[in-house]
Design a protein around this motif. Structure first.
Motif, mmCIF file in Angstrom:
data_model
loop_
_atom_site.group_PDB
_atom_site.id
_atom_site.type_symbol
_atom_site.label_atom_id
_atom_site.label_comp_id
_atom_site.label_asym_id
_atom_site.label_seq_id
_atom_site.Cartn_x
_atom_site.Cartn_y
_atom_site.Cartn_z
ATOM 1 N N UNK A 164 0.807 -1.208 0.000
ATOM 2 C CA UNK A 164 0.000 0.000 0.000
ATOM 3 C C UNK A 164 0.841 1.258 0.000
ATOM 4 N N UNK A 165 1.878 1.278 0.831
ATOM 5 C CA UNK A 165 2.763 2.441 0.856
ATOM 6 C C UNK A 165 3.477 2.615 -0.481
ATOM 7 N N UNK A 166 3.981 1.526 -1.018
ATOM 8 C CA UNK A 166 4.671 1.596 -2.306
ATOM 9 C C UNK A 166 3.759 2.147 -3.390
ATOM 10 N N UNK A 167 2.507 1.683 -3.417
ATOM 11 C CA UNK A 167 1.559 2.153 -4.436
ATOM 12 C C UNK A 167 1.204 3.613 -4.228
ATOM 13 N N UNK A 168 0.995 4.025 -2.984
ATOM 14 C CA UNK A 168 0.646 5.421 -2.717
ATOM 15 C C UNK A 168 1.757 6.359 -3.185
ATOM 16 N N UNK A 169 2.998 6.001 -2.895
ATOM 17 C CA UNK A 169 4.134 6.828 -3.312
ATOM 18 C C UNK A 169 4.245 6.833 -4.835
ATOM 19 N N UNK A 170 4.048 5.691 -5.457
ATOM 20 C CA UNK A 170 4.123 5.594 -6.913
ATOM 21 C C UNK A 170 3.030 6.444 -7.576
ATOM 22 N N UNK A 171 1.796 6.339 -7.077
ATOM 23 C CA UNK A 171 0.692 7.099 -7.652
ATOM 24 C C UNK A 171 0.921 8.595 -7.502
ATOM 25 N N UNK A 172 1.399 9.021 -6.337
ATOM 26 C CA UNK A 172 1.698 10.441 -6.137
ATOM 27 C C UNK A 172 2.811 10.894 -7.067
ATOM 28 N N UNK A 173 3.791 10.014 -7.276
ATOM 29 C CA UNK A 173 4.888 10.347 -8.178
ATOM 30 C C UNK A 173 4.444 10.498 -9.620
ATOM 31 N N UNK A 174 3.317 9.880 -9.963
ATOM 32 C CA UNK A 174 2.771 10.014 -11.315
ATOM 33 C C UNK A 174 1.705 11.100 -11.400
ATOM 34 N N UNK A 175 1.594 11.904 -10.335
ATOM 35 C CA UNK A 175 0.727 13.083 -10.388
ATOM 36 C C UNK A 175 -0.572 12.994 -9.645
ATOM 37 N N UNK A 176 -0.896 11.839 -9.051
ATOM 38 C CA UNK A 176 -2.160 11.703 -8.330
ATOM 39 C C UNK A 176 -2.114 12.439 -7.002
ATOM 40 N N UNK A 177 -3.280 12.851 -6.557
ATOM 41 C CA UNK A 177 -3.460 13.358 -5.201
ATOM 42 C C UNK A 177 -4.011 12.188 -4.396
ATOM 43 N N UNK A 178 -3.247 11.739 -3.429
ATOM 44 C CA UNK A 178 -3.502 10.455 -2.781
ATOM 45 C C UNK A 178 -4.048 10.650 -1.372
ATOM 46 N N UNK A 179 -5.097 9.895 -1.065
ATOM 47 C CA UNK A 179 -5.629 9.837 0.287
ATOM 48 C C UNK A 179 -5.181 8.514 0.877
ATOM 49 N N UNK A 180 -4.330 8.567 1.875
ATOM 50 C CA UNK A 180 -3.753 7.378 2.493
ATOM 51 C C UNK A 180 -4.563 7.019 3.726
ATOM 52 N N UNK A 181 -5.192 5.856 3.709
ATOM 53 C CA UNK A 181 -5.934 5.379 4.868
ATOM 54 C C UNK A 181 -5.304 4.126 5.428
ATOM 55 N N UNK A 182 -5.189 4.062 6.747
ATOM 56 C CA UNK A 182 -4.602 2.883 7.373
ATOM 57 C C UNK A 182 -4.982 2.860 8.847
ATOM 58 N N UNK A 183 -4.957 1.669 9.418
ATOM 59 C CA UNK A 183 -5.250 1.513 10.841
ATOM 60 C C UNK A 183 -4.137 2.091 11.711
ATOM 61 N N UNK A 184 -2.946 2.190 11.154
ATOM 62 C CA UNK A 184 -1.782 2.691 11.881
ATOM 63 C C UNK A 184 -1.542 4.164 11.587
ATOM 64 N N UNK A 185 -1.652 4.993 12.617
ATOM 65 C CA UNK A 185 -1.349 6.407 12.439
ATOM 66 C C UNK A 185 0.092 6.663 12.042
ATOM 67 N N UNK A 186 1.069 6.051 12.724
ATOM 68 C CA UNK A 186 2.460 6.224 12.299
ATOM 69 C C UNK A 186 2.697 5.731 10.874
ATOM 70 N N UNK A 187 1.982 4.687 10.476
ATOM 71 C CA UNK A 187 2.109 4.197 9.110
ATOM 72 C C UNK A 187 1.631 5.222 8.101
#
Length: 256
Positions: free
Chosen positions: A20-43
């Motif tokens: 999930x982290x890898x995909x979020x960073x990749x999508x943002x790197x390709x211009x997306x505005x990403x909403x990151x949701x996770x059970x872990x706040x530090x994550x």
């Protein structure tokens, strides 16, 4: 890196670590505005830090994919922040030692492991789709990518709860593709092979990794970017005529 996701608003449900982290960073790197949701706040914070380090844009929220109101709120964060939703990547799963670590066979698996696996891995994807589809329709359409597993394709003598929950995601994805394809919503599934994340290193022994590699028609096991690049493609307009399909990303396992 391309800008094929420029100005797209994408939810990553389970974006605090691993694939999930890898995909979020990749999508943002390709211009997306990403909403990151996770059970872990530090994550969530860690993923957002990586996105911002690469010049990308995103916001985050702590959420529980097994909770209906929490899933609805994650979609609301996207629409309130960016005014639209164009994509969803469902990747959250309970891979903890308490759940996946105790998953065995149909005769011996603890009932609470079975129920928890379905609650997170299947019902959670249902809830995210339930709340995201209306937002996609209001935005003129979009794409959903759901994460399944090689267990769906090949079966396994163990991890019955995990495999059953992931198999249900396949039926859910086809349902969405058929039901909303004419309205501009695509839904596909990605089936990763064994990918070398921090979590997989904890869950899988060296001997198991060697056994899997012996069955793979490639000279290595997977890395997170193998999955994130495929996810970015399926969420992009380049995949606009791909709907209701399964994309195995596994180095050629299952070819015989």
């Amino acid at each position: 890196m391309s800008d094929r996701m420029k100005d797209k608003v994408v939810l990553v449900a389970g974006g605090g670590s691993g694939l999930g982290r890898s995909a979020a960073v990749r999508l943002a790197g390709e211009g997306a505005r990403v909403i990151v949701g996770d059970l872990s706040g530090p994550g969530v914070d860690g993923t957002l830090d990586e996105i911002r380090e690469t010049g990308g844009e995103g916001v985050g929220a702590v959420f529980d994919i097994s909770d209906d109101s929490s899933c609805a709120e994650l979609v609301t964060v996207a629409t309130k922040t960016y005014g639209a939703v164009h994509g969803l990547f469902n990747v959250a799963a309970d891979t903890s030692e308490q759940t996946l670590g105790r998953d065995t066979d149909v005769v011996t698996v603890p009932l609470e492991v079975w129920r928890r696996s379905l609650e997170v891995n299947l019902t959670g994807y249902f809830l995210m789709a339930r709340h995201t589809i209306p937002a996609l329709l209001e935005s003129g359409g979009g794409a959903i990518v759901n994460t399944i597993s090689g267990l769906v394709l090949y079966g396994d003598a163990n991890r019955v709860a995990y495999g059953a929950s992931k198999s249900g995601i396949l039926a859910l994805s086809k349902h969405i593709a058929i039901g909303w394809g004419k309205q501009g919503i695509r839904c596909n599934t990605i089936a990763p092979g064994l990918v070398l994340t921090e979590q997989s290193a904890l869950l899988n022994s060296d001997s198991y990794k060697e056994e899997v590699l012996s069955r793979v028609h490639s000279n290595r096991l997977g890395v997170p970017d193998d999955i994130s690049s495929a996810v970015a493609f399926l969420l992009s307009d380049e995949a606009s005529w791909i709907n209701g399909q399964v994309l195995p990303v596994n180095g050629g396992r299952g070819l015989g």
